[in-house]
Design a protein around this motif. Structure first.
Motif, PDB file in Angstrom:
ATOM      1  N   PRO A   1      23.344  34.969 -23.531  1.00 47.72           N
ATOM      2  CA  PRO A   1      22.102  34.497 -23.391  1.00 47.72           C
ATOM      3  C   PRO A   1      21.906  33.492 -22.443  1.00 47.72           C
ATOM      4  CG  PRO A   1      22.624  34.650 -25.868  1.00 47.72           C
ATOM      5  CD  PRO A   1      23.973  34.690 -25.145  1.00 47.72           C
ATOM      6  N   ILE A   2      22.739  32.633 -22.361  1.00 42.40           N
ATOM      7  CA  ILE A   2      22.595  31.621 -21.270  1.00 42.40           C
ATOM      8  C   ILE A   2      22.692  32.043 -19.865  1.00 42.40           C
ATOM      9  CG2 ILE A   2      23.395  29.233 -20.461  1.00 42.40           C
ATOM     10  CD1 ILE A   2      24.148  28.581 -23.359  1.00 42.40           C
ATOM     11  N   LEU A   3      23.816  32.971 -19.865  1.00 44.63           N
ATOM     12  CA  LEU A   3      23.966  33.654 -18.553  1.00 44.63           C
ATOM     13  C   LEU A   3      22.847  34.644 -18.182  1.00 44.63           C
ATOM     14  CD1 LEU A   3      27.936  35.005 -18.891  1.00 44.63           C
ATOM     15  CD2 LEU A   3      26.914  33.311 -17.236  1.00 44.63           C
ATOM     16  N   ASP A   4      22.314  35.061 -19.043  1.00 48.69           N
ATOM     17  CA  ASP A   4      21.033  36.074 -18.864  1.00 48.69           C
ATOM     18  C   ASP A   4      19.972  35.346 -18.178  1.00 48.69           C
ATOM     19  OD1 ASP A   4      22.559  38.350 -19.691  1.00 48.69           O
ATOM     20  OD2 ASP A   4      21.622  38.350 -21.812  1.00 48.69           O
ATOM     21  N   ILE A   5      19.777  34.222 -18.855  1.00 50.55           N
ATOM     22  CA  ILE A   5      18.664  33.209 -18.169  1.00 50.55           C
ATOM     23  C   ILE A   5      18.914  32.894 -16.657  1.00 50.55           C
ATOM     24  CG2 ILE A   5      17.537  31.038 -18.379  1.00 50.55           C
ATOM     25  CD1 ILE A   5      17.935  31.128 -21.394  1.00 50.55           C
ATOM     26  N   TYR A   6      19.924  32.326 -16.609  1.00 52.47           N
ATOM     27  CA  TYR A   6      20.752  31.979 -15.151  1.00 52.47           C
ATOM     28  C   TYR A   6      20.293  33.353 -14.259  1.00 52.47           C
ATOM     29  CZ  TYR A   6      22.694  27.470 -15.299  1.00 52.47           C
ATOM     30  OH  TYR A   6      22.763  26.054 -15.445  1.00 52.47           O
ATOM     31  N   CYS A   7      20.718  34.379 -14.844  1.00 55.69           N
ATOM     32  CA  CYS A   7      20.812  35.463 -13.706  1.00 55.69           C
ATOM     33  C   CYS A   7      19.441  35.886 -13.613  1.00 55.69           C
ATOM     34  CB  CYS A   7      21.443  36.709 -14.304  1.00 55.69           C
ATOM     35  SG  CYS A   7      23.397  36.297 -14.346  1.00 55.69           S
ATOM     36  N   LYS A   8      18.656  35.864 -14.516  1.00 54.64           N
ATOM     37  CA  LYS A   8      17.225  36.341 -14.370  1.00 54.64           C
ATOM     38  C   LYS A   8      16.459  35.626 -13.367  1.00 54.64           C
ATOM     39  CE  LYS A   8      12.997  36.845 -17.337  1.00 54.64           C
ATOM     40  NZ  LYS A   8      12.205  36.851 -18.229  1.00 54.64           N
ATOM     41  N   ASN A   9      16.830  34.224 -13.408  1.00 56.48           N
ATOM     42  CA  ASN A   9      16.054  33.516 -12.293  1.00 56.48           C
ATOM     43  C   ASN A   9      16.620  33.697 -10.783  1.00 56.48           C
ATOM     44  OD1 ASN A   9      14.786  32.043 -14.230  1.00 56.48           O
ATOM     45  ND2 ASN A   9      16.543  30.449 -14.365  1.00 56.48           N
ATOM     46  N   LEU A  10      17.860  34.537 -10.827  1.00 54.48           N
ATOM     47  CA  LEU A  10      18.501  34.635  -9.337  1.00 54.48           C
ATOM     48  C   LEU A  10      18.063  36.158  -9.217  1.00 54.48           C
ATOM     49  CD1 LEU A  10      21.830  32.897  -9.684  1.00 54.48           C
ATOM     50  CD2 LEU A  10      19.837  32.124  -8.339  1.00 54.48           C
ATOM     51  N   THR A  11      17.619  36.997  -9.940  1.00 54.95           N
ATOM     52  CA  THR A  11      17.463  38.444  -9.435  1.00 54.95           C
ATOM     53  C   THR A  11      16.745  38.633  -8.491  1.00 54.95           C
ATOM     54  OG1 THR A  11      17.817  38.911 -12.341  1.00 54.95           O
ATOM     55  CG2 THR A  11      16.678  40.563 -10.716  1.00 54.95           C
ATOM     56  N   SER A  12      15.653  38.111  -8.333  1.00 58.65           N
ATOM     57  CA  SER A  12      14.600  38.365  -7.293  1.00 58.65           C
ATOM     58  C   SER A  12      15.276  38.057  -5.808  1.00 58.65           C
ATOM     59  CB  SER A  12      13.195  37.699  -7.388  1.00 58.65           C
ATOM     60  OG  SER A  12      13.317  36.345  -7.458  1.00 58.65           O
ATOM     61  N   LEU A  13      15.833  36.757  -6.045  1.00 66.31           N
ATOM     62  CA  LEU A  13      16.470  36.185  -4.577  1.00 66.31           C
ATOM     63  C   LEU A  13      17.589  37.241  -4.328  1.00 66.31           C
ATOM     64  CD1 LEU A  13      16.505  32.423  -5.273  1.00 66.31           C
ATOM     65  CD2 LEU A  13      14.906  33.805  -3.975  1.00 66.31           C
ATOM     66  N   HIS A  14      18.329  37.850  -5.173  1.00 67.05           N
ATOM     67  CA  HIS A  14      19.495  38.589  -4.891  1.00 67.05           C
ATOM     68  C   HIS A  14      19.075  39.929  -4.621  1.00 67.05           C
ATOM     69  CE1 HIS A  14      23.430  40.744  -5.253  1.00 67.05           C
ATOM     70  NE2 HIS A  14      22.714  41.522  -5.931  1.00 67.05           N
ATOM     71  N   GLU A  15      17.900  40.399  -4.917  1.00 67.68           N
ATOM     72  CA  GLU A  15      17.343  41.643  -4.327  1.00 67.68           C
ATOM     73  C   GLU A  15      17.013  41.482  -2.954  1.00 67.68           C
ATOM     74  OE1 GLU A  15      14.309  42.585  -7.324  1.00 67.68           O
ATOM     75  OE2 GLU A  15      15.817  43.398  -8.593  1.00 67.68           O
ATOM     76  N   LEU A  16      16.266  40.064  -2.712  1.00 68.19           N
ATOM     77  CA  LEU A  16      15.944  40.073  -1.409  1.00 68.19           C
ATOM     78  C   LEU A  16      17.243  40.131  -0.417  1.00 68.19           C
ATOM     79  CD1 LEU A  16      13.859  39.199   0.712  1.00 68.19           C
ATOM     80  CD2 LEU A  16      13.885  36.823   0.047  1.00 68.19           C
ATOM     81  N   TYR A  17      18.215  39.145  -0.949  1.00 70.19           N
ATOM     82  CA  TYR A  17      19.552  39.279  -0.323  1.00 70.19           C
ATOM     83  C   TYR A  17      20.035  40.831   0.187  1.00 70.19           C
ATOM     84  CZ  TYR A  17      24.500  39.298   0.583  1.00 70.19           C
ATOM     85  OH  TYR A  17      25.871  39.420   0.893  1.00 70.19           O
TER      86      TYR A  17
ATOM     87  N   ASN B   1      26.430  37.821  12.344  1.00 73.48           N
ATOM     88  CA  ASN B   1      27.010  36.738  11.228  1.00 73.48           C
ATOM     89  C   ASN B   1      25.495  36.041  10.814  1.00 73.48           C
ATOM     90  OD1 ASN B   1      28.280  35.191   9.603  1.00 73.48           O
ATOM     91  ND2 ASN B   1      28.866  33.611  11.345  1.00 73.48           N
ATOM     92  N   PRO B   2      24.545  36.731  10.069  1.00 68.77           N
ATOM     93  CA  PRO B   2      23.421  36.144   9.647  1.00 68.77           C
ATOM     94  C   PRO B   2      23.551  35.041   8.693  1.00 68.77           C
ATOM     95  CG  PRO B   2      23.613  38.256   8.533  1.00 68.77           C
ATOM     96  CD  PRO B   2      24.901  38.167   9.720  1.00 68.77           C
ATOM     97  N   ASN B   3      22.454  34.072   8.827  1.00 72.73           N
ATOM     98  CA  ASN B   3      22.406  32.931   7.682  1.00 72.73           C
ATOM     99  C   ASN B   3      21.634  33.317   6.905  1.00 72.73           C
ATOM    100  OD1 ASN B   3      22.332  30.713   6.425  1.00 72.73           O
ATOM    101  ND2 ASN B   3      22.497  29.459   8.207  1.00 72.73           N
ATOM    102  N   TYR B   4      21.981  33.879   5.895  1.00 75.17           N
ATOM    103  CA  TYR B   4      21.050  34.543   4.727  1.00 75.17           C
ATOM    104  C   TYR B   4      20.308  33.385   4.008  1.00 75.17           C
ATOM    105  CZ  TYR B   4      22.783  39.179   5.516  1.00 75.17           C
ATOM    106  OH  TYR B   4      23.162  40.230   6.023  1.00 75.17           O
ATOM    107  N   LYS B   5      21.029  32.204   3.775  1.00 74.84           N
ATOM    108  CA  LYS B   5      20.499  31.200   3.143  1.00 74.84           C
ATOM    109  C   LYS B   5      19.059  30.776   3.754  1.00 74.84           C
ATOM    110  CE  LYS B   5      24.229  28.547   2.932  1.00 74.84           C
ATOM    111  NZ  LYS B   5      25.109  27.090   2.618  1.00 74.84           N
ATOM    112  N   LEU B   6      19.434  30.361   5.025  1.00 72.66           N
ATOM    113  CA  LEU B   6      18.422  29.845   5.933  1.00 72.66           C
ATOM    114  C   LEU B   6      17.108  30.921   6.078  1.00 72.66           C
ATOM    115  CD1 LEU B   6      17.374  27.458   7.755  1.00 72.66           C
ATOM    116  CD2 LEU B   6      18.336  28.917   9.621  1.00 72.66           C
ATOM    117  N   ILE B   7      17.396  32.102   6.116  1.00 76.02           N
ATOM    118  CA  ILE B   7      16.297  33.198   6.168  1.00 76.02           C
ATOM    119  C   ILE B   7      15.735  33.004   4.560  1.00 76.02           C
ATOM    120  CG2 ILE B   7      15.799  35.487   6.287  1.00 76.02           C
ATOM    121  CD1 ILE B   7      18.384  35.781   8.126  1.00 76.02           C
ATOM    122  N   ILE B   8      16.366  32.956   3.632  1.00 73.99           N
ATOM    123  CA  ILE B   8      15.537  33.012   2.245  1.00 73.99           C
ATOM    124  C   ILE B   8      14.913  31.791   2.112  1.00 73.99           C
ATOM    125  CG2 ILE B   8      16.126  33.202  -0.101  1.00 73.99           C
ATOM    126  CD1 ILE B   8      18.165  35.286   0.585  1.00 73.99           C
ATOM    127  N   ARG B   9      15.371  30.748   2.545  1.00 74.62           N
ATOM    128  CA  ARG B   9      14.928  29.732   2.445  1.00 74.62           C
ATOM    129  C   ARG B   9      13.412  29.477   3.142  1.00 74.62           C
ATOM    130  NH1 ARG B   9      16.651  24.338   5.570  1.00 74.62           N
ATOM    131  NH2 ARG B   9      15.316  25.721   7.251  1.00 74.62           N
TER     132      ARG B   9
END
Length: 824
Positions: free
Chosen positions: A109-125, A215-223
């Protein structure tokens, strides 16, 4: 005479039929406590709930420690595992994987909460990586996008190109700085965030374009797109990142390969059904080369093995010791042969009847089987000696006339033996109505043993004496053995001293009683496994090795109700257990991580209206540390299951039931029976009190010699003394009734003198039979043998000839109160 020979033949046939079963009876002994757990016991209820609602396994675990390489250990176990029924091998790697899977299910359950918050960003990646691949194949298109974004706004106001028109339109109506308006318009038109990596000064740099796309900087782009700072791991593998974050907060179980491998040793686990045959376990243990085995079932398997090997030594010692005592007491071969044959026949008859009971479903608890030989030796020889001594006495009265002497002896001694024997059965019958299945089991063996002994002592003795000519009784001497010897002098002086100093004797004995009680109350019993197997047993040595490897045993606590309603108590118990090194899985903790407030974990540990706590006790099964921690859990009032709890519950229940029910019922039964037979209430009450003193003295001496003793030892001492100790007193009372002496004190002294020979002979033989247990390698048998032997000797040489006469002398006519038989 023909009738007597027929009786002898019938005896031979009966014993011949039963002898093979008696000889192999030890193979039918039950060493585990499990069959004697009634459904109302807490550990049984906990197990039933765990099986029904929490999908628990009913298997037991055997721990195999192999000294050598992993592959050789694995091969050795696989070659011998067929000896066990439905066995399943768990390798160290299997166990670690299973443990981690279970851990992950709890933190899901705790993992699912973490993953849920990251899902949209991961999809963007993911979308950015797809776009990047497209742009690598179409760099000219990307260059055109950059040109429109950073060149057009400064050089063109309008264009026929639709893309440029749309760009300029959005740019002109945007707010912000120039570069913000350029980028916003570009993102709107081209949907390409990679333009954010460039600016007006470098958008024409072809090499930079290749570098950014390769060698794109995905972190910078997403930020820049979302305003969220995020790590590369979060973007690329949010599940792995979430697990690493959760593990920082909630550490996984402290289980690693080092728990299963140290120096040259590997630990393997073998799961077997909890009703696995101990013979199979013993064969498996003895078949392994280079391995040590321990655990719940191996302990009991080795207890069975060593007990059976000790039985032969004990039996030989018993026969030898009793034979020496008989030779010293009787100094004639024929009476000794008669008594030994009586004892042997009693053992065969007892074990034969116990075997017959097993065919009807009776399970022979090993302690029941072990105490049978000394009980039978004691009772059968006691009553046979009573018969023989009375026969010798009658022969001298009747000028060596066999018939009248035999009839008189049978009438008096035979009647006394039957009367006294029934009192022993009554004393043991309290076990049969006990609410404890274990005590009931022991009680049936005791009743069978006592009935068999009395039957043999009276009727087989009568048959053998009837056949033997009078002039052969003293062989190799010519005279019939005398029914009096030097002991009469001691008994007469002891009784005379007691009668004259009766108050001093009673006061002195009271102080001895108080001292014995003080010693008994300040010492403790234990359930240590090293009491029932010798210290050199391989399973004990393996347990010692196990403490340096995976030294956990499992308890589970269950209570009725929703955990949220009792969360504070769950939390406090969990913290207490973890402070002691336990690993707890439950509503308030995952492993060593404590949850101070209720969470979704409740769903995993609540089912069918019950809440579950899994407690990994940091000690091997049955060890002192494990028992102490399990005892703490039981003290919470919850239902506690597991091997440790099962053992503790049956110990606590048996001790409580015996001393609060069975012993009281036994005393009441003896008092009522003797009251009905003798018409006196004083005699049975005094008898119970004096037996209690003898029992307590033996127990106190045992504590002083052994320290803490096995839990069942004091129970067995009291049980045997309140059964076997009755007859010595009754011999005195029956002789007191027969004697016609007017002077009461002289009557007491005479009765002690005449019956004392039988009592002392019987006491020495009974104590000798139990002292033979001290040659055993098993500590609990040494304790029982010592305590019973000391109790019987104390009862024989102190209580009966000294304390009893003093009390009889003080009470006088009150001895017969309320005197329903009009005794004088």
């Amino acid at each position: 005479m023909r009738k007597i020979w027929v009786q002898l033949i019938l005896w031979i046939v009966l014993l011949g039929i039963l002898a093979p079963f008696a000889a192999t009876i030890s193979s039918y002994f039950v060493y585990s406590d499990s069959p004697f757990l009634s459904s109302n016991l807490e550990s049984v209820q906990a197990k039933q709930i765990a099986l029904k609602y929490f999908n628990f396994s009913s298997n037991d675990t055997i721990y195999v420690i192999y000294n050598g390489s992993y592959e050789k250990g694995l091969n050795e176990i696989y070659q011998n595992i067929y000896l066990l029924r439905d066995a399943h091998l768990i390798t160290p790697y299997n166990y670690i994987n299973n443990t981690m899977k279970e851990y992950e299910s709890y933190i899901r359950p705790i993992l699912d909460i973490y993953c849920k918050n990251l899902t949209s960003l991961h999809e963007l990646y993911v979308n950015l990586t797809l776009l990047r691949n497209y742009l690598l194949e179409n760099t000219s298109l990307f260059a055109e996008e950059l040109n429109i974004t950073y060149w057009v706004p400064l050089h063109l106001d309008q264009s026929s190109d639709k893309a440029i028109q749309e760009f300029l339109s959005y740019f002109n109506y945007s707010n912000g700085t120039l570069i913000q308006r350029e980028r916003n318009a570009s993102i709107h038109v081209f949907k390409d965030p990679f333009v954010l990596c460039f600016g007006p000064s470098n958008f024409t740099n072809i090499s930079l374009i290749g570098k950014v796309l390769n060698n794109p900087n995905y972190k910078l782009i997403i930020r820049d797109l979302t305003g969220v700072n995020i790590s590369s791991l979060e973007l690329k593998n949010p599940k792995e990142f979430a697990l690493s974050q959760v593990e920082k907060r909630i550490p996984p179980p402290p289980v690693s390969i080092s728990n299963f491998h140290r120096n040259n040793s590997w630990l393997f686990l073998v799961e077997v059904p909890n009703n696995e045959s101990l013979d199979n376990v013993e064969r498996f243990m003895s078949s392994l080369n280079g391995a040590s085995v321990t655990g719940h079932l191996p302990f009991y398997a080795q207890s069975a093995y060593y007990t059976q090997s000790n039985i032969e030594i004990i039996d030989v010692t018993t026969v030898a010791l009793v034979g020496i005592l008989l030779a010293l007491l009787l100094r004639a071969l024929i009476p000794i042969v008669i008594l030994v044959l009586d004892a042997g026949a009693g053992v065969v008859l007892s074990y034969g009847l116990v075997y017959a009971a097993s065919l009807l479903g009776y399970k022979i608890y090993y302690i029941s089987g072990l105490v049978t030989p000394p009980i039978v030796f004691g009772i059968s020889i006691d009553y046979a000696i009573l018969f023989l001594y009375r026969y010798f006495e009658e022969l001298r009265k009747n000028n060596m006339e066999k018939e009248p002497s035999l009839n008189a002896a049978f009438k008096t001694a035979g009647k006394g033996a039957i009367f006294s024997g029934i009192s022993i059965v009554v004393g043991f019958a309290g076990f049969l109505v006990s609410p404890s299945s274990l005590l009931e089991n022991i009680g049936l063996a005791l009743v069978i043993s006592s009935l068999s002994s009395v039957f043999v002592a009276v009727f087989l003795t009568y048959t053998m004496i009837s056949i033997i000519p009078v002039n052969k009784l003293g062989f190799p001497r010519k005279d019939v053995p005398r029914s009096e010897d030097a002991r009469e002098g001691y008994l007469e002086r002891a009784a005379n001293f007691s009668v004259k100093n009766r108050k001093v004797v009673i006061i002195g004995m009271f102080f001895l009683f108080a001292l014995s009680l003080g010693v008994s109350l300040t010492h403790t019993t234990n359930g240590n496994i090293d009491e029932i197997i010798p210290s050199y047993a391989s399973s004990l040595k393996a347990e010692s090795q196990l403490t340096h490897l995976y030294n956990y045993s499992l308890d589970y606590a269950i209570f009725k109700g929703n955990p949220n309603a009792s969360y504070s108590k769950i939390l406090n118990v969990t913290k207490s257990l973890e402070r002691e090194g336990a690993i707890v899985y439950g509503p308030a903790s995952i492993g060593n991580y404590v949850l101070n407030k209720p969470t979704s974990l409740t769903d995993y540990f609540y089912a069918g209206g019950y809440t579950l706590l899994l407690v990994y006790v940091p000690y091997p099964v049955f060890s002192k540390g494990a028992i102490n921690m399990t005892n703490y859990l039981i003290g919470t009032g919850w239902l506690v299951g597991g091997s440790n709890a099962q053992r503790l519950v049956i110990i606590n229940n048996s001790e409580f039931v015996y001393f609060h029910f069975t012993l009281i019922f036994t005393i009441i039964g003896i008092v009522v029976y003797l009251f009905l037979v003798l018409g006196s209430l004083s005699i049975p009450l005094r008898l119970a009190a004096t037996i209690g003193i003898s029992s307590l003295f033996g127990v106190a001496m045992m504590y002083l010699v052994f320290g803490s003793v096995y839990w069942i030892t004091p129970l067995v001492v009291f049980a045997l003394l309140f059964g076997l100790g009755i007859d010595y007193d009754l011999f005195i009372i029956l002789r007191l009734i027969e004697t016609k002496e007017e002077d009461w004190n002289k009557r007491i002294i005479f009765s002690i003198k005449k019956t004392g020979l039988v009592v002392t002979a019987a006491g020495m033989i009974l104590s000798g039979a139990f002292f033979s247990l001290t040659v055993s390698d098993l500590r609990f048998l040494q304790e029982i043998g010592f305590a019973v032997g000391v109790s019987v000797l104390f009862d024989t040489f102190v209580v009966r000839p000294i304390l009893v006469p003093a009390i009889l002398s003080v009470l006088k006519k009150l001895n017969w109160w309320p005197n329903l038989r009009h005794r004088t």
